[in-house]
Design a protein around this motif. Sequence first.
Motif, PDB file in Angstrom:
ATOM      1  N   GLU A   9       2.210   4.098  -5.886  1.00 29.85           N
ATOM      2  CA  GLU A   9       2.242   5.213  -6.834  1.00 29.85           C
ATOM      3  C   GLU A   9       1.159   4.993  -7.883  1.00 29.85           C
ATOM      4  O   GLU A   9       0.866   3.867  -8.256  1.00 29.85           O
ATOM      5  CB  GLU A   9       3.610   5.311  -7.512  1.00 29.85           C
ATOM      6  N   GLY A  10       0.599   6.103  -8.339  1.00 31.61           N
ATOM      7  CA  GLY A  10      -0.441   6.029  -9.346  1.00 31.61           C
ATOM      8  C   GLY A  10      -1.603   6.933  -8.998  1.00 31.61           C
ATOM      9  O   GLY A  10      -1.446   7.876  -8.204  1.00 31.61           O
ATOM     10  N   PRO A  11      -2.793   6.691  -9.564  1.00 29.59           N
ATOM     11  CA  PRO A  11      -3.962   7.506  -9.226  1.00 29.59           C
ATOM     12  C   PRO A  11      -4.222   7.473  -7.725  1.00 29.59           C
ATOM     13  O   PRO A  11      -4.106   6.423  -7.080  1.00 29.59           O
ATOM     14  CB  PRO A  11      -5.096   6.831 -10.014  1.00 29.59           C
ATOM     15  N   LEU A  12      -4.604   8.617  -7.178  1.00 31.26           N
ATOM     16  CA  LEU A  12      -4.742   8.753  -5.723  1.00 31.26           C
ATOM     17  C   LEU A  12      -6.083   8.217  -5.245  1.00 31.26           C
ATOM     18  O   LEU A  12      -7.140   8.542  -5.789  1.00 31.26           O
ATOM     19  CB  LEU A  12      -4.600  10.223  -5.348  1.00 31.26           C
ATOM     20  N   VAL A  13      -6.017   7.401  -4.199  1.00 30.35           N
ATOM     21  CA  VAL A  13      -7.203   6.899  -3.511  1.00 30.35           C
ATOM     22  C   VAL A  13      -7.048   7.255  -2.042  1.00 30.35           C
ATOM     23  O   VAL A  13      -6.077   6.834  -1.391  1.00 30.35           O
ATOM     24  CB  VAL A  13      -7.362   5.377  -3.659  1.00 30.35           C
ATOM     25  N   LEU A  14      -7.962   8.061  -1.510  1.00 32.49           N
ATOM     26  CA  LEU A  14      -7.894   8.481  -0.115  1.00 32.49           C
ATOM     27  C   LEU A  14      -8.895   7.677   0.694  1.00 32.49           C
ATOM     28  O   LEU A  14     -10.088   7.629   0.371  1.00 32.49           O
ATOM     29  CB  LEU A  14      -8.189   9.977   0.023  1.00 32.49           C
ATOM     30  N   LEU A  15      -8.417   7.061   1.780  1.00 33.85           N
ATOM     31  CA  LEU A  15      -9.208   6.165   2.607  1.00 33.85           C
ATOM     32  C   LEU A  15      -9.509   6.818   3.951  1.00 33.85           C
ATOM     33  O   LEU A  15      -8.589   7.253   4.655  1.00 33.85           O
ATOM     34  CB  LEU A  15      -8.448   4.850   2.818  1.00 33.85           C
TER      35      LEU A  15
ATOM     36  N   HIS B 284      -5.233  -3.562   5.152  1.00 36.00           N
ATOM     37  CA  HIS B 284      -5.296  -4.592   4.112  1.00 36.00           C
ATOM     38  C   HIS B 284      -5.443  -3.962   2.732  1.00 36.00           C
ATOM     39  O   HIS B 284      -4.792  -4.386   1.768  1.00 36.00           O
ATOM     40  CB  HIS B 284      -6.479  -5.532   4.369  1.00 36.00           C
ATOM     41  N   GLN B 285      -6.290  -2.947   2.637  1.00 39.87           N
ATOM     42  CA  GLN B 285      -6.530  -2.314   1.341  1.00 39.87           C
ATOM     43  C   GLN B 285      -5.343  -1.443   0.910  1.00 39.87           C
ATOM     44  O   GLN B 285      -5.105  -1.301  -0.304  1.00 39.87           O
ATOM     45  CB  GLN B 285      -7.806  -1.473   1.396  1.00 39.87           C
ATOM     46  N   LEU B 286      -4.626  -0.864   1.854  1.00 36.71           N
ATOM     47  CA  LEU B 286      -3.465  -0.052   1.490  1.00 36.71           C
ATOM     48  C   LEU B 286      -2.505  -0.837   0.608  1.00 36.71           C
ATOM     49  O   LEU B 286      -2.123  -0.392  -0.480  1.00 36.71           O
ATOM     50  CB  LEU B 286      -2.730   0.415   2.756  1.00 36.71           C
ATOM     51  N   SER B 287      -2.107  -1.992   1.080  1.00 38.01           N
ATOM     52  CA  SER B 287      -1.126  -2.787   0.332  1.00 38.01           C
ATOM     53  C   SER B 287      -1.699  -3.316  -0.973  1.00 38.01           C
ATOM     54  O   SER B 287      -1.023  -3.318  -2.011  1.00 38.01           O
ATOM     55  CB  SER B 287      -0.624  -3.945   1.203  1.00 38.01           C
ATOM     56  N   ALA B 288      -2.950  -3.752  -0.927  1.00 38.49           N
ATOM     57  CA  ALA B 288      -3.561  -4.298  -2.142  1.00 38.49           C
ATOM     58  C   ALA B 288      -3.713  -3.224  -3.223  1.00 38.49           C
ATOM     59  O   ALA B 288      -3.452  -3.477  -4.408  1.00 38.49           O
ATOM     60  CB  ALA B 288      -4.916  -4.917  -1.809  1.00 38.49           C
ATOM     61  N   LEU B 289      -4.138  -2.037  -2.836  1.00 37.51           N
ATOM     62  CA  LEU B 289      -4.280  -0.948  -3.799  1.00 37.51           C
ATOM     63  C   LEU B 289      -2.922  -0.544  -4.358  1.00 37.51           C
ATOM     64  O   LEU B 289      -2.788  -0.268  -5.558  1.00 37.51           O
ATOM     65  CB  LEU B 289      -4.962   0.246  -3.141  1.00 37.51           C
ATOM     66  N   ALA B 290      -1.903  -0.490  -3.495  1.00 37.41           N
ATOM     67  CA  ALA B 290      -0.566  -0.135  -3.963  1.00 37.41           C
ATOM     68  C   ALA B 290      -0.050  -1.154  -4.965  1.00 37.41           C
ATOM     69  O   ALA B 290       0.523  -0.791  -6.006  1.00 37.41           O
ATOM     70  CB  ALA B 290       0.386  -0.029  -2.768  1.00 37.41           C
ATOM     71  N   GLU B 291      -0.257  -2.433  -4.689  1.00 41.82           N
ATOM     72  CA  GLU B 291       0.194  -3.479  -5.607  1.00 41.82           C
ATOM     73  C   GLU B 291      -0.535  -3.406  -6.941  1.00 41.82           C
ATOM     74  O   GLU B 291       0.001  -3.815  -7.972  1.00 41.82           O
ATOM     75  CB  GLU B 291      -0.013  -4.853  -4.966  1.00 41.82           C
ATOM     76  N   ALA B 292      -1.743  -2.873  -6.918  1.00 39.57           N
ATOM     77  CA  ALA B 292      -2.538  -2.773  -8.149  1.00 39.57           C
ATOM     78  C   ALA B 292      -2.243  -1.502  -8.935  1.00 39.57           C
ATOM     79  O   ALA B 292      -2.873  -1.265  -9.972  1.00 39.57           O
ATOM     80  CB  ALA B 292      -4.023  -2.846  -7.812  1.00 39.57           C
ATOM     81  N   GLY B 293      -1.332  -0.669  -8.450  1.00 44.28           N
ATOM     82  CA  GLY B 293      -0.943   0.521  -9.204  1.00 44.28           C
ATOM     83  C   GLY B 293      -1.598   1.804  -8.775  1.00 44.28           C
ATOM     84  O   GLY B 293      -1.688   2.752  -9.571  1.00 44.28           O
ATOM     85  N   TYR B 294      -2.032   1.879  -7.526  1.00 46.07           N
ATOM     86  CA  TYR B 294      -2.643   3.102  -7.008  1.00 46.07           C
ATOM     87  C   TYR B 294      -1.780   3.693  -5.891  1.00 46.07           C
ATOM     88  O   TYR B 294      -1.013   2.982  -5.228  1.00 46.07           O
ATOM     89  CB  TYR B 294      -4.047   2.824  -6.458  1.00 46.07           C
ATOM     90  N   ARG B 295      -1.924   4.970  -5.697  1.00 44.80           N
ATOM     91  CA  ARG B 295      -1.326   5.650  -4.551  1.00 44.80           C
ATOM     92  C   ARG B 295      -2.388   5.695  -3.463  1.00 44.80           C
ATOM     93  O   ARG B 295      -3.310   6.506  -3.515  1.00 44.80           O
ATOM     94  CB  ARG B 295      -0.879   7.062  -4.935  1.00 44.80           C
ATOM     95  N   ALA B 296      -2.274   4.805  -2.508  1.00 45.33           N
ATOM     96  CA  ALA B 296      -3.281   4.665  -1.465  1.00 45.33           C
ATOM     97  C   ALA B 296      -2.841   5.431  -0.224  1.00 45.33           C
ATOM     98  O   ALA B 296      -1.724   5.254   0.258  1.00 45.33           O
ATOM     99  CB  ALA B 296      -3.496   3.197  -1.129  1.00 45.33           C
ATOM    100  N   CYS B 297      -3.727   6.272   0.291  1.00 44.05           N
ATOM    101  CA  CYS B 297      -3.424   7.097   1.459  1.00 44.05           C
ATOM    102  C   CYS B 297      -4.555   6.944   2.469  1.00 44.05           C
ATOM    103  O   CYS B 297      -5.715   7.260   2.169  1.00 44.05           O
ATOM    104  CB  CYS B 297      -3.291   8.568   1.062  1.00 44.05           C
ATOM    105  N   ALA B 298      -4.226   6.447   3.652  1.00 37.24           N
ATOM    106  CA  ALA B 298      -5.203   6.278   4.722  1.00 37.24           C
ATOM    107  C   ALA B 298      -5.020   7.404   5.733  1.00 37.24           C
ATOM    108  O   ALA B 298      -3.949   7.551   6.324  1.00 37.24           O
ATOM    109  CB  ALA B 298      -5.046   4.918   5.384  1.00 37.24           C
ATOM    110  N   LEU B 299      -6.064   8.179   5.926  1.00 34.80           N
ATOM    111  CA  LEU B 299      -6.006   9.389   6.745  1.00 34.80           C
ATOM    112  C   LEU B 299      -6.516   9.131   8.157  1.00 34.80           C
ATOM    113  O   LEU B 299      -7.506   8.418   8.345  1.00 34.80           O
ATOM    114  CB  LEU B 299      -6.859  10.475   6.079  1.00 34.80           C
ATOM    115  N   ASP B 300      -5.849   9.710   9.146  1.00 33.05           N
ATOM    116  CA  ASP B 300      -6.440   9.845  10.479  1.00 33.05           C
ATOM    117  C   ASP B 300      -7.305  11.101  10.456  1.00 33.05           C
ATOM    118  O   ASP B 300      -6.799  12.216  10.262  1.00 33.05           O
ATOM    119  CB  ASP B 300      -5.357  10.004  11.556  1.00 33.05           C
ATOM    120  N   LEU B 301      -8.609  10.945  10.636  1.00 32.07           N
ATOM    121  CA  LEU B 301      -9.500  12.096  10.659  1.00 32.07           C
ATOM    122  C   LEU B 301      -9.118  13.060  11.775  1.00 32.07           C
ATOM    123  O   LEU B 301      -8.450  12.679  12.753  1.00 32.07           O
ATOM    124  CB  LEU B 301     -10.946  11.646  10.867  1.00 32.07           C
TER     125      LEU B 301
END
Length: 304
Positions: A33-39, A52-69
């Motif tokens: 949860e937090g500012p949105l980062v789209l991967l 790897h970045q999904l979990s790290a970004l989430a732990e740092a206070g971001y809402r990380a979303c990895a998209l299937d193009l």
Amino acid sequence: MSLDASLVLVDGPWEHRFVAANGARFHVAEQGEGPLVLLLHGFPQFWWAWRHQLSALAEAGYRACALDLRGYGASDKPPRGYDTRTSATDVASVLRSLGGSRAAVVGHGWGGWIAWAMPTLQPTVTRAVASVSMPHPLVFRKASLTQPAQLKASGYLAGLQRPFVPERQMTVNGGYVQRLLREWASPEGIWPSPQEARLYAEAMALPFVAHSAAEYYRWVVRSQLRPDGWRFAASMRTPITVPVLQLHGAHDPVVLPRTALQPVEAVRGRFERRLVPDAGHFLPEEAPDVVTAHLLDWLAGLPD
């Protein structure tokens, strides 16, 4: 044994979501949860490249979303829509469907190409962009046409222009994908493992994925001789004023470091570039801790 898209819904601390956007259904893995980062992933992969970045970004206070193009993984695979303008609209529509107004867009490889286009084609939703293993599209295009070393490194693009043949190569026995992953990674590393290479090969063998993957590259080559390609190139000359981060592997054999470090006339705002040692093309997985650290430092410095 037939494969279906459930194989890319890999279990983990993230949540799998499906959202309607731009006339199609897209799969997103979301965490935090937090500012949105789209991967955005690259070729020949899917959202899992950012695990790897999904979990790290989430732990740092971001809402990380990895998209299937579009055309990949568990997202829809329509026969059309693989030009960059449609890709940028897909990304903007997905962001809105996720309830975000503006986001930092981070892309690897082909996803990086799309990320570069976002400030110009979809400025209202683009807070900042980070491109991993992909220089600005105009820089990459010029180098591919004028620099013999980059032209040779981009030789795979010619193979993808053939009808039907690339699709067969990418879906039979998984050899094409596994070979490409190993050849584009740093020879000094240990990535990919046999299990990782096998999963990417199986994901490429899902119905219609190989065709969709090839269509992205067919458009980028063939459009250079068409009005849609000319319009795209003209639009990419628009000044980019949002913050930009560019990461590149020092051993990348397909997008050469000398290409990646060429001047970028379009960037007029804050611009940071980092060369990652001992890594090839697949930085998010070859050097996950280094990529994560650079992303977190960059994100922390973005203006509100």
